[in-house]
Design a protein around this motif. Structure first.
Motif, mmCIF file in Angstrom:
data_model
loop_
_atom_site.group_PDB
_atom_site.id
_atom_site.type_symbol
_atom_site.label_atom_id
_atom_site.label_comp_id
_atom_site.label_asym_id
_atom_site.label_seq_id
_atom_site.Cartn_x
_atom_site.Cartn_y
_atom_site.Cartn_z
ATOM 1 N N LYS A 53 0.825 -1.139 -0.008
ATOM 2 C CA LYS A 53 -0.045 -0.021 -0.012
ATOM 3 C C LYS A 53 0.977 1.370 -0.041
ATOM 4 N N LEU A 54 0.321 2.142 -0.789
ATOM 5 C CA LEU A 54 1.022 3.466 -0.775
ATOM 6 C C LEU A 54 0.325 4.373 0.353
ATOM 7 N N ALA A 55 -0.666 4.314 0.719
ATOM 8 C CA ALA A 55 -1.421 5.109 1.825
ATOM 9 C C ALA A 55 -2.362 4.175 2.223
ATOM 10 N N ASN A 56 -2.956 4.616 3.519
ATOM 11 C CA ASN A 56 -4.022 3.945 4.230
ATOM 12 C C ASN A 56 -5.299 4.704 3.855
ATOM 13 N N ASN A 57 -5.403 5.918 3.500
ATOM 14 C CA ASN A 57 -6.619 6.402 3.083
ATOM 15 C C ASN A 57 -6.472 7.493 1.835
ATOM 16 N N LYS A 58 -7.443 7.793 1.194
ATOM 17 C CA LYS A 58 -7.501 8.506 -0.219
ATOM 18 C C LYS A 58 -8.380 9.460 -0.102
ATOM 19 N N LEU A 59 -8.504 10.604 -0.739
ATOM 20 C CA LEU A 59 -9.370 11.725 -0.897
ATOM 21 C C LEU A 59 -10.357 11.446 -2.241
ATOM 22 N N CYS A 60 -11.552 11.448 -2.182
ATOM 23 C CA CYS A 60 -12.518 11.203 -3.327
ATOM 24 C C CYS A 60 -13.556 12.139 -3.183
ATOM 25 N N ALA A 61 -14.254 12.334 -4.460
ATOM 26 C CA ALA A 61 -15.425 13.044 -4.499
ATOM 27 C C ALA A 61 -16.617 12.418 -4.081
ATOM 28 N N ASP A 62 -16.681 11.256 -3.945
ATOM 29 C CA ASP A 62 -17.692 10.195 -3.465
ATOM 30 C C ASP A 62 -17.282 9.000 -2.789
ATOM 31 N N ASP A 63 -18.281 8.212 -2.125
ATOM 32 C CA ASP A 63 -17.703 7.260 -1.363
ATOM 33 C C ASP A 63 -17.146 5.922 -2.175
ATOM 34 N N ASN A 64 -17.382 5.928 -3.484
ATOM 35 C CA ASN A 64 -16.605 4.776 -4.100
ATOM 36 C C ASN A 64 -15.446 5.172 -4.886
ATOM 37 N N CYS A 65 -15.344 6.610 -4.987
ATOM 38 C CA CYS A 65 -14.081 6.916 -5.832
ATOM 39 C C CYS A 65 -14.372 6.998 -7.577
ATOM 40 N N VAL A 66 -15.465 6.842 -7.694
ATOM 41 C CA VAL A 66 -15.869 6.861 -9.309
ATOM 42 C C VAL A 66 -15.787 8.015 -10.062
ATOM 43 N N TYR A 67 -16.086 9.084 -9.329
ATOM 44 C CA TYR A 67 -16.543 10.322 -10.159
ATOM 45 C C TYR A 67 -15.066 11.119 -10.039
ATOM 46 N N THR A 68 -15.037 11.720 -11.191
ATOM 47 C CA THR A 68 -13.859 12.741 -11.679
ATOM 48 C C THR A 68 -13.566 13.904 -10.759
ATOM 49 N N ILE A 69 -12.512 13.698 -10.055
ATOM 50 C CA ILE A 69 -12.247 15.089 -9.316
ATOM 51 C C ILE A 69 -11.764 16.124 -10.116
ATOM 52 N N SER A 70 -10.758 15.975 -10.969
ATOM 53 C CA SER A 70 -10.355 17.059 -11.757
ATOM 54 C C SER A 70 -9.677 16.684 -13.079
ATOM 55 N N LEU A 71 -9.134 17.612 -13.834
ATOM 56 C CA LEU A 71 -8.399 17.271 -15.241
ATOM 57 C C LEU A 71 -7.044 17.871 -14.811
ATOM 58 N N THR A 88 -12.892 11.195 2.758
ATOM 59 C CA THR A 88 -12.045 10.397 3.071
ATOM 60 C C THR A 88 -12.316 8.915 2.943
ATOM 61 N N VAL A 89 -11.583 8.315 2.307
ATOM 62 C CA VAL A 89 -12.164 6.813 2.122
ATOM 63 C C VAL A 89 -10.921 5.841 2.531
ATOM 64 N N PRO A 90 -10.950 4.766 3.239
ATOM 65 C CA PRO A 90 -9.607 3.938 3.516
ATOM 66 C C PRO A 90 -9.400 3.208 2.249
ATOM 67 N N THR A 91 -8.169 2.956 1.634
ATOM 68 C CA THR A 91 -7.700 2.405 0.694
ATOM 69 C C THR A 91 -7.860 0.640 1.073
ATOM 70 N N THR A 92 -7.950 -0.144 -0.123
ATOM 71 C CA THR A 92 -8.186 -1.484 0.120
ATOM 72 C C THR A 92 -6.817 -2.202 -0.582
ATOM 73 N N ASP A 93 -6.733 -3.308 -0.282
ATOM 74 C CA ASP A 93 -5.735 -4.156 -0.785
ATOM 75 C C ASP A 93 -5.869 -4.043 -2.503
ATOM 76 N N ILE A 94 -6.869 -3.991 -3.046
ATOM 77 C CA ILE A 94 -7.583 -3.974 -4.366
ATOM 78 C C ILE A 94 -7.054 -2.719 -5.060
ATOM 79 N N ASP A 95 -6.802 -1.661 -4.256
ATOM 80 C CA ASP A 95 -6.314 -0.426 -4.979
ATOM 81 C C ASP A 95 -4.836 -0.507 -5.334
ATOM 82 N N PHE A 96 -4.225 -1.402 -5.016
ATOM 83 C CA PHE A 96 -2.762 -1.676 -5.180
ATOM 84 C C PHE A 96 -2.546 -3.084 -5.879
#
Length: 132
Positions: A28-46, A121-129
């Motif tokens: 893992k690179l981190a334990n948490n990530k910042l997202c626009a939604d709970d599932n991190c599927v929406y684009t934050i920025s370009l 703030t969403v916890p990262t999971t093993d599948i993120d890596f």
């Protein structure tokens, strides 16, 4: 005879599935990530790449200077770690890499347009890596 055929079919299916589910879980690179939604599927920025970046392993994506990147999450920086964002490249000239999501150093890009704030703030999971 019918039972034997069922076993052969079952073993063949299992063998095919084993080949489809190959990969490795990376550190893992981190334990948490910042997202626009709970599932991190929406684009934050370009963002636009300010420098080339060669991915050191399968968790990361290669980016080229000038390339546009959709940003989906921003890893929360931890002690002694780099600051990485997750995104995918954008543009017809990068068609072979479009849709591939991976990490890249946020210091190498500049945000061009913010679509929505990354305030979840969403916890990262093993599948993120996970790497295929």
């Amino acid at each position: 005879m019918t039972q034997r055929v069922h076993w052969v079919v079952l073993l063949l299916c299992f063998g095919l599935m084993c080949h489809l589910v190959t990969g490795i879980f990376m550190d893992k690179l981190a334990n948490n990530k910042l997202c626009a939604d709970d599932n991190c599927v929406y684009t934050i920025s370009l963002a636009r790449a300010e420098e080339d970046y060669n991915a050191p392993d399968c968790r990361f994506i290669n980016i080229k200077k000038g390339q546009l990147i959709y940003v989906y999450s921003k890893l929360v920086k931890e002690k002694d770690s780099g600051e990485f964002w997750a995104g995918s490249v954008y543009g017809e000239q990068y068609e072979d890499h479009m849709g591939t999501v991976g990490y890249f150093p946020c210091s190498l890009v500049s945000e061009q347009h913010v679509y929505q704030e990354a305030n979840k703030t969403v916890p990262t999971t093993d599948i993120d890596f996970f790497c295929e």
